[in-house]
Write a protein that holds these residues in place. Structure first.
Motif, short mmCIF file in Angstrom:
data_model
loop_
_atom_site.label_atom_id
_atom_site.label_comp_id
_atom_site.label_asym_id
_atom_site.label_seq_id
_atom_site.Cartn_x
_atom_site.Cartn_y
_atom_site.Cartn_z
N PRO A 213 -63.43 71.12 39.20
CA PRO A 213 -64.51 71.41 38.23
C PRO A 213 -65.55 70.30 38.22
O PRO A 213 -65.31 69.19 38.70
CB PRO A 213 -63.77 71.50 36.90
N ARG A 214 -66.71 70.62 37.68
CA ARG A 214 -67.77 69.63 37.59
C ARG A 214 -67.33 68.47 36.69
O ARG A 214 -66.44 68.60 35.85
CB ARG A 214 -69.03 70.27 37.03
N ALA A 215 -67.99 67.33 36.90
CA ALA A 215 -67.61 66.12 36.16
C ALA A 215 -67.77 66.30 34.65
O ALA A 215 -67.02 65.71 33.85
CB ALA A 215 -68.45 64.94 36.64
N ASP A 216 -68.74 67.14 34.24
CA ASP A 216 -68.96 67.33 32.80
C ASP A 216 -68.07 68.42 32.21
O ASP A 216 -68.18 68.75 31.03
CB ASP A 216 -70.43 67.65 32.53
N HIS A 217 -67.18 69.01 33.02
CA HIS A 217 -66.23 70.02 32.53
C HIS A 217 -64.86 69.35 32.38
O HIS A 217 -64.09 69.24 33.34
CB HIS A 217 -66.14 71.20 33.50
N VAL A 218 -64.57 68.89 31.20
CA VAL A 218 -63.29 68.23 30.93
C VAL A 218 -62.25 69.31 30.62
O VAL A 218 -62.38 70.06 29.65
CB VAL A 218 -63.42 67.25 29.75
N ILE A 219 -61.20 69.39 31.45
CA ILE A 219 -60.20 70.44 31.31
C ILE A 219 -59.13 70.00 30.31
O ILE A 219 -58.49 68.95 30.49
CB ILE A 219 -59.56 70.76 32.68
N HIS A 220 -58.93 70.81 29.27
CA HIS A 220 -57.91 70.50 28.26
C HIS A 220 -56.77 71.53 28.26
O HIS A 220 -55.74 71.31 27.63
CB HIS A 220 -58.53 70.42 26.87
N THR A 221 -56.96 72.65 28.99
CA THR A 221 -55.93 73.70 28.99
C THR A 221 -55.78 74.28 30.39
O THR A 221 -56.77 74.66 31.03
CB THR A 221 -56.29 74.84 28.01
N LEU A 222 -54.53 74.33 30.87
CA LEU A 222 -54.18 75.00 32.12
C LEU A 222 -53.32 76.20 31.78
O LEU A 222 -52.32 76.08 31.07
CB LEU A 222 -53.42 74.05 33.05
N ILE A 223 -53.71 77.38 32.29
CA ILE A 223 -52.98 78.62 32.03
C ILE A 223 -52.52 79.20 33.36
O ILE A 223 -53.33 79.35 34.29
CB ILE A 223 -53.85 79.64 31.27
N LEU A 224 -51.23 79.54 33.44
CA LEU A 224 -50.71 80.29 34.58
C LEU A 224 -50.53 81.74 34.16
O LEU A 224 -49.93 82.03 33.11
CB LEU A 224 -49.39 79.72 35.07
N ASN A 225 -51.04 82.64 34.99
CA ASN A 225 -51.05 84.07 34.67
C ASN A 225 -49.81 84.74 35.26
O ASN A 225 -49.71 84.93 36.46
CB ASN A 225 -52.33 84.70 35.23
N GLY A 226 -48.88 85.09 34.40
CA GLY A 226 -47.71 85.87 34.82
C GLY A 226 -47.69 87.23 34.16
O GLY A 226 -46.64 87.86 34.02
N THR A 227 -48.86 87.71 33.76
CA THR A 227 -48.96 88.94 32.98
C THR A 227 -48.57 90.17 33.81
O THR A 227 -47.74 90.98 33.41
CB THR A 227 -50.40 89.11 32.46
N GLU A 228 -49.20 90.33 34.95
CA GLU A 228 -48.94 91.47 35.85
C GLU A 228 -48.95 92.79 35.07
O GLU A 228 -47.95 93.51 34.97
CB GLU A 228 -47.61 91.28 36.57
N CYS A 229 -50.11 93.11 34.52
CA CYS A 229 -50.22 94.28 33.64
C CYS A 229 -50.43 95.58 34.40
O CYS A 229 -50.28 96.67 33.83
CB CYS A 229 -51.37 94.06 32.66
N GLU A 230 -50.79 95.53 35.68
CA GLU A 230 -51.07 96.74 36.45
C GLU A 230 -49.79 97.57 36.63
O GLU A 230 -48.72 97.03 36.95
CB GLU A 230 -51.62 96.35 37.83
N PRO A 231 -49.85 98.89 36.45
CA PRO A 231 -48.67 99.74 36.69
C PRO A 231 -48.16 99.60 38.12
O PRO A 231 -48.92 99.28 39.03
CB PRO A 231 -49.19 101.15 36.42
N TYR A 232 -46.87 99.84 38.31
CA TYR A 232 -46.16 99.83 39.59
C TYR A 232 -45.89 98.42 40.13
O TYR A 232 -44.90 98.20 40.80
CB TYR A 232 -46.92 100.63 40.65
N ILE A 233 -46.78 97.44 39.91
CA ILE A 233 -46.65 96.14 40.57
C ILE A 233 -45.64 95.28 39.82
O ILE A 233 -45.74 95.08 38.61
CB ILE A 233 -48.01 95.42 40.62
N THR A 234 -44.65 94.74 40.57
CA THR A 234 -43.61 93.89 39.97
C THR A 234 -43.37 92.63 40.80
O THR A 234 -42.34 91.97 40.62
CB THR A 234 -42.29 94.68 39.84
N SER A 235 -44.29 92.28 41.71
CA SER A 235 -44.06 91.12 42.59
C SER A 235 -43.95 89.83 41.79
O SER A 235 -43.06 89.00 42.04
CB SER A 235 -45.18 91.02 43.62
N ASP A 236 -44.83 89.62 40.80
CA ASP A 236 -44.76 88.41 39.99
C ASP A 236 -43.53 88.42 39.09
O ASP A 236 -42.91 87.37 38.85
CB ASP A 236 -46.03 88.27 39.14
N ASP A 237 -43.17 89.59 38.57
CA ASP A 237 -42.00 89.72 37.69
C ASP A 237 -40.74 89.24 38.42
O ASP A 237 -40.02 88.35 37.95
CB ASP A 237 -41.86 91.19 37.27
#
Length: 755
Positions: free
Chosen positions: A152-176
């Protein structure tokens, strides 16, 4: 308990996840070949760094990243590169792309990998570079290069990291299933990404509550770490980047902004694990977990598949029944896209291969007119107005589409899912986005062309203004001088007579001048001979396209020869007579004249023999100098040796050319009558006639003749410019400048005649 926020809109389609999440992740047999497209990610496609015929190992880099937003490509297994060509790719357009095709040898032999036991001391920049070199790209969305998101740019101070394990699409279970079996790698990947981002305060992993086994596995792996696993109610499309950020933090990413501007970075759980394995074990991204599902398959499960594996091979390994299949979809039923055939490879973003039966997914009903029910607006998770966007897409109203934030649409398909008129709204939005991108690209090109034109006009206007200023200054100086003379005359002073500048006497040596003329005549004679030979060859081979240009070239060469002979004749008649030479001593001028006449009379074979003798003489001189330099240890010895080798090569070429020339007697016989000489004489006569005609003209007639000549040249220049513009020739500006100069000359001549 962390507070959970709701998102607007959303739908609840049938999940259909139990078909594939009941089995552990499986492996399949190696295919015969793998196909690796060079554009498996957003951004510039990679550049091949291997050639056809090269043998590559598993994990070896075969294509380099091109630019900042790009990622390299690695061989998924060992084998031989058999092609670098266009192949079909899994893309909604159905188009092909440049791909590297590798015939596998079945050994699956790895290249040497660089492992790292402790990466905590490695600098941030080096970690990002290692992730980039491993070709890691987003494995749950559009394939954005991970190294870019981690910078990220120098002026974008990151305070939160999120990992997406939602996998909301029907049929798909690879992340699950992946979270159930490899939770430790995911947690390690989360901590690694946090280190790269400067250890943000909050690290979250978001998972929908319809994956209880995955949630339990992740919570167990996260114990004792800073990682917090958060579950929330199931709702489609909660897995969208902006939607998941709003669910977990309550913050909304503004239109046209990115999460980093809010201090948030979001990555897929599989991407985080791939980044960890790239740093810890040196493994590049060459495989992924993919869901293979659908009632037209005998086996439905998640597989660990090599990137580049043909989808036809994957389907065959799962008992694909072609007759039962309604269609082939890459991705889920909501955001995926149908493909016409299975001759396409698995790429870094292929999370699902869906092969439903006709009963499972019947044909889409015919679209009906919009009834303005507003259900699409209620379902939109981005709070857009799908109905208005649909109308503007139909009318291709670019301004309205921009003002209604078309590019905020995540193409989740919720609007199409709830539409009672069965209108394929997402397809309209995708087409409109492509149309707008093309429109913006053309506008950018147009703006650049306009800027170049305006800059050129400004430059020409500036040059003209400078010329006009100089003219005005000269005119003012002349008027001032006249005024001063008039004042002196009025005062009775005698004006000084203008002093003419002294011209430097230029001493010309007759012998030197004659040598120059000699060279000019000899060169012109050679050009006439070459042009005649080429013209005869073109006529014999019926090359009509070359005959006209060669005839013009011959005519020009004959005119040049005529001018040279005329200068020679004038020199002979006007040569100054000096003191008589001693008896028996030849005069330098007469000697040069006799030499030039002798050269003109020489046959091509005689000339070539003389050239060979000269080269031999130069070789002998050079060899003598080389021997002296070598004996004295001079640094010029190597240069002299190279020169001798070049002269010998030149001698060999000259002797080869001599062997192809006829004998002197044959050449003399063939030259009777000499067509070249007669053509040259004709050209001389024509030039003399033209000179006589100009001499007999009055000044007015000469001016008119010059005007007609300029008009003719200007017409030809305009024709040439129009042709160049039509062909988009790179020399258009040069042709236009030449035409402008001719126009200026014509105007000046007309003004001169009128005055």
């Amino acid at each position: 308990m962390r507070k959970i926020w709701d998102i607007p809109g959303g739908v609840h389609p049938a999940e259909n996840k139990s078909q594939s999440n009941q089995r552990p992740i499986a492996d399949i047999a190696l295919p015969k070949e793998i196909v690796l497209p060079l554009n498996q990610h957003i951004g510039a496609e990679a550049i091949p760094c291997v050639n056809v015929g090269d043998h590559v190992l598993k994990g070896q880099r075969i294509a380099e990243a091109q630019g900042f937003v790009s990622a390299p490509i690695h061989a998924s297994s060992s084998g031989e590169v058999i092609a670098i060509e266009d192949r079909a790719i899994p893309h909604p357009s159905g188009l092909s792309a440049t791909s590297i095709v590798i015939a596998l040898d079945g050994k699956d032999e790895w290249c040497e990998l660089q492992t790292c036991e402790d990466y905590s001391e490695i600098k941030k920049h080096d970690l990002i570079q290692l992730i980039r070199n491993a070709g890691i790209a987003g494995m749950g969305g559009a394939g954005f290069p991970t190294s870019v998101k981690l910078s990220p740019r120098a002026d974008h101070v990151i305070h939160t990291l999120i990992l997406n394990g939602t996998e909301c699409e029907p049929y798909i279970t690879s992340d699950d299933v992946f979270m159930r079996e490899s939770a430790e790698d995911i947690i390690a990947g989360a901590l690694l990404l946090a280190q790269v981002l400067g250890n943000p305060e909050t690290i979250l992993i978001g998972i929908e509550d319809n994956k209880p086994e995955a949630i339990a596995s992740m919570q167990k792996a996260a114990e004792g770490s800073r990682v917090e696993v958060v579950s929330f109610p199931t709702k489609y499309p909660s897995g969208g980047e902006k939607q998941l950020i709003q669910i977990l933090t309550g913050e909304e990413v503004p239109s046209g902004k990115i999460p980093a501007e809010l201090g948030i970075v979001l990555q897929n759980i599989a991407t985080a694990a791939a980044a960890y394995r790239a740093i810890r074990f040196g493994e590049p991204l060459i495989k992924r977990i993919t869901t293979v599902v659908g009632e037209s398959l005998d086996v439905q499960q998640n597989i660990n598949v090599l990137i580049g594996t043909p989808i036809a091979h994957v389907l065959a390994e799962h008992g694909f029944q072609v007759a039962q299949s309604a269609r082939l979809i890459i991705g889920g039923p909501m955001m995926g896209h149908a493909m016409e055939h299975s001759d396409i490879p698995v790429i870094k973003t292929t999370n699902c291969i869906l092969a439903p039966s006709h009963a499972e997914m019947p044909e889409q009903p015919q679209a009906q007119p919009c009834i303005r029910c507003g259900m699409c607006a209620e379902a939109c998770p981005a709070s857009l107005l799908p109905q208005q966007l649909f109308w503007f897409s139909q009318s291709e109203d670019v301004d309205k589409l921009h003002s209604h934030n078309l590019f905020d649409c995540i193409e989740c398909g919720a609007c199409s899912f709830v539409c009672p008129s069965n209108i394929p709204l997402v397809q309209y939005y995708r087409a409109s986005k492509g149309m707008i991108r093309q429109h913006d690209s053309e506008k950018l090109k147009s703006d650049r062309s306009r800027e170049r034109f305006e800059f050129r006009r400004e430059r020409l206007d500036k040059a003209e203004a400078e010329k006009e200023a100089k003219r005005a200054a000269r005119k003012k100086a002349a008027e001032a001088a006249k005024k001063k003379l008039a004042e002196k005359a009025a005062a009775g002073e005698e004006a000084p007579a203008p002093v003419a500048p002294k011209a430097k006497a230029k001493v010309i040596d007759p012998a030197t001048q004659l040598k120059k003329i000699e060279r000019a005549v000899s060169s012109a004679q050679s050009r006439v001979e070459r042009a005649t030979t080429q013209l005869n060859t073109a006529k014999e081979e019926n090359e009509a396209s070359r005959v006209e240009s060669l005839e013009a070239r011959l005519k020009q060469a004959e005119l040049n020869l005529s001018d040279a002979k005329t200068k020679l004749a004038q020199h002979d008649s006007t040569a100054p007579v000096g003191d008589p030479a001693p008896a028996g001593t030849p005069d330098a001028t007469s000697t040069a004249a006799s030499v030039i006449k002798e050269k003109i009379a020489m046959s091509p074979r005689d000339k070539q023999e003389k050239t060979i003798a000269t080269i031999k003489k130069r070789i002998a001189t050079a060899e003598q100098k080389y021997a002296e330099a070598k004996e004295s240890g001079s640094v010029t010895a190597d240069a002299l040796q190279n020169g001798i080798e070049k002269l010998k090569a030149k001698l060999t070429t000259a002797e080869s050319e001599l062997a192809t020339l006829p004998s002197s007697e044959t050449a003399t016989a063939q030259s009777q009558p000499d067509a070249t000489v007669s053509a040259a004489d004709a050209a001389i006569a024509k030039a003399q006639a033209k000179a006589a005609e100009l001499a007999s003209m009055s000044d007015e007639e000469k001016a008119k003749a010059q005007i007609e000549s300029l008009k003719s040249r200007l017409a030809k220049a305009k024709t040439r410019l129009e042709k160049a513009e039509a062909e988009n020739n790179e020399n258009v500006e040069a042709f236009r400048t030449g035409m402008e100069k001719l126009e200026q000359k014509l105007q000046e001549k007309l003004q001169e005649v009128n005055s």
